[in-house]
Design a protein around this motif. Structure first.
Motif, short mmCIF file in Angstrom:
data_model
loop_
_atom_site.label_atom_id
_atom_site.label_comp_id
_atom_site.label_asym_id
_atom_site.label_seq_id
_atom_site.Cartn_x
_atom_site.Cartn_y
_atom_site.Cartn_z
N ARG A 73 57.73 24.98 22.04
CA ARG A 73 56.30 25.98 21.90
C ARG A 73 55.17 24.85 22.12
O ARG A 73 54.65 25.52 22.83
CB ARG A 73 56.22 26.70 20.71
CG ARG A 73 57.54 28.04 20.64
CD ARG A 73 57.14 28.44 19.52
NE ARG A 73 58.26 30.03 18.76
CZ ARG A 73 59.11 30.79 18.33
NH1 ARG A 73 58.52 30.15 17.26
NH2 ARG A 73 59.60 31.64 18.20
N ARG A 76 55.33 24.56 26.07
CA ARG A 76 55.24 25.32 26.54
C ARG A 76 53.85 24.87 26.33
O ARG A 76 53.19 25.91 27.65
CB ARG A 76 55.79 26.89 26.35
CG ARG A 76 55.65 28.03 27.55
CD ARG A 76 55.59 29.20 26.86
NE ARG A 76 55.55 30.18 27.90
CZ ARG A 76 54.16 30.23 27.89
NH1 ARG A 76 53.72 30.25 27.94
NH2 ARG A 76 54.70 31.59 29.12
N ALA A 130 62.57 29.62 23.07
CA ALA A 130 61.62 28.54 22.99
C ALA A 130 62.16 28.02 24.27
O ALA A 130 60.78 27.45 25.04
CB ALA A 130 61.51 28.21 22.11
N ASP A 132 64.24 28.29 26.92
CA ASP A 132 63.67 29.98 27.81
C ASP A 132 62.47 30.13 28.74
O ASP A 132 62.55 30.17 29.59
CB ASP A 132 64.60 31.01 27.52
CG ASP A 132 66.25 30.18 27.18
OD1 ASP A 132 66.50 29.89 27.64
OD2 ASP A 132 66.80 32.19 26.92
N GLU A 133 61.82 29.74 27.29
CA GLU A 133 59.68 30.12 27.42
C GLU A 133 59.57 29.21 28.57
O GLU A 133 58.51 28.80 28.97
CB GLU A 133 59.49 30.10 26.38
CG GLU A 133 59.94 32.09 25.64
CD GLU A 133 59.21 31.97 24.17
OE1 GLU A 133 58.10 31.38 24.06
OE2 GLU A 133 59.27 33.67 24.05
N GLY A 136 61.45 29.41 31.75
CA GLY A 136 60.87 30.72 32.14
C GLY A 136 58.42 30.70 33.08
O GLY A 136 58.76 31.27 33.60
#
Length: 200
Positions: A73, A76, A130, A132-133, A136
Motif C-alpha cells: 500500500r 502504491r 494490495a 494487484d492494486e 492495476g
C-alpha cells in the motif's frame, strides 16, 4: 521519512497491542532480516507476554503478511504520486522506477518483508489484493506503449526487475553511500526504464 507503521508510545501498557507488535516486528526485521524474528521476540520487544500476539495473529506469517500488505500500500501511494507528475507514458514509468528505488532505500524493512519473506499470497487475500492494486496502477500506463496486454505485462516486469536490481545493489553499497548516491541510483533506474521503453 516516518514508517507507515505507527510508532508505539513508550511505556508498558499498550492501548493498541496489534500496532505495538507490528512495530516491534518491523524493528526486528530491520535488524535481522525477514527471517530473523519470532513472535516471541516481537513480544519481548513490545514488552508483552509471549501469548499476547495470538490475540491478533494466528502465526508468524500472518503478522508478516500484514506488514507486507502495508508495504504494497505504501508502494502504491508512492508510485501513484510519481506517475501523477505527468508526461508521456515512458516518462511515467521512468518516474515509477525512480520511486521504486527510493522506497527500497527509505523503507528497507518493509521492502524486505514484501519481497523476501517468502509469503504465500494465496493464504492472505488482503496481501494479494494490495499487490494487484500496484499492478492495476501501472499496467494501464504500460498498455499505452504496447500492442497487447501480455506485452504490457512483460514491459512492466522488465522495468520493475531492473529497478529492483538497482535497489538491491544500492542497499548492498555497490554504488557507495549517502544521499547523492541514492539520487544517482534513482536516476540510473529512470534511465534504464527509458532505455527499455525506447529501445534504439
Amino acid at each position: 521519512m516516518s514508517s507507515p507503521v505507527k510508532r508505539r508510545l513508550t511505556g508498558q501498557h499498550h492501548g493498541d497491542l496489534r500496532n505495538a507488535l507490528l512495530r516491534a516486528a518491523l524493528d526486528l526485521v530491520a535488524e535481522h532480516g525477514p527471517h530473523g524474528f519470532t513472535l516471541a521476540g516481537a513480544s519481548r520487544r513490545a514488552g508483552v507476554s509471549v501469548a499476547a500476539p495470538y490475540k491478533h495473529f494466528a502465526d508468524r506469517e500472518t503478522l508478516l503478511a500484514e506488514l507486507a500488505t502495508t508495504g504494497y500500500r505504501e508502494q502504491r501511494k508512492r508510485f501513484a504520486a510519481a506517475v501523477a507528475t505527468g508526461g508521456e507514458p515512458a516518462e511515467q514509468l521512468a518516474s515509477f522506477a525512480s520511486a521504486y528505488v527510493r522506497f527500497a532505500a527509505e523503507e528497507p524493512a518493509l521492502f524486505d518483508i514484501t519481497f523476501h519473506a517468502g509469503l504465500d499470497k494465496s493464504r492472505f487475500a488482503d496481501l494479494a489484493a494490495a499487490g494487484d492494486e500496484v499492478a492495476g496502477l501501472l499496467l494501464p500506463i504500460a498498455r499505452e506503449l504496447t500492442a497487447d496486454a501480455d506485452d504490457a505485462y512483460d514491459l512492466l516486469l522488465r522495468i520493475a526487475g531492473a529497478a529492483h536490481g538497482l535497489a538491491e545493489f544500492f542497499r548492498q553499497g555497490l554504488f557507495g553511500a549517502g544521499s547523492e548516491t541514492l539520487t544517482e541510483t534513482e536516476e540510473k533506474a529512470a534511465r534504464t526504464a527509458r532505455a527499455i521503453t525506447r529501445p534504439k
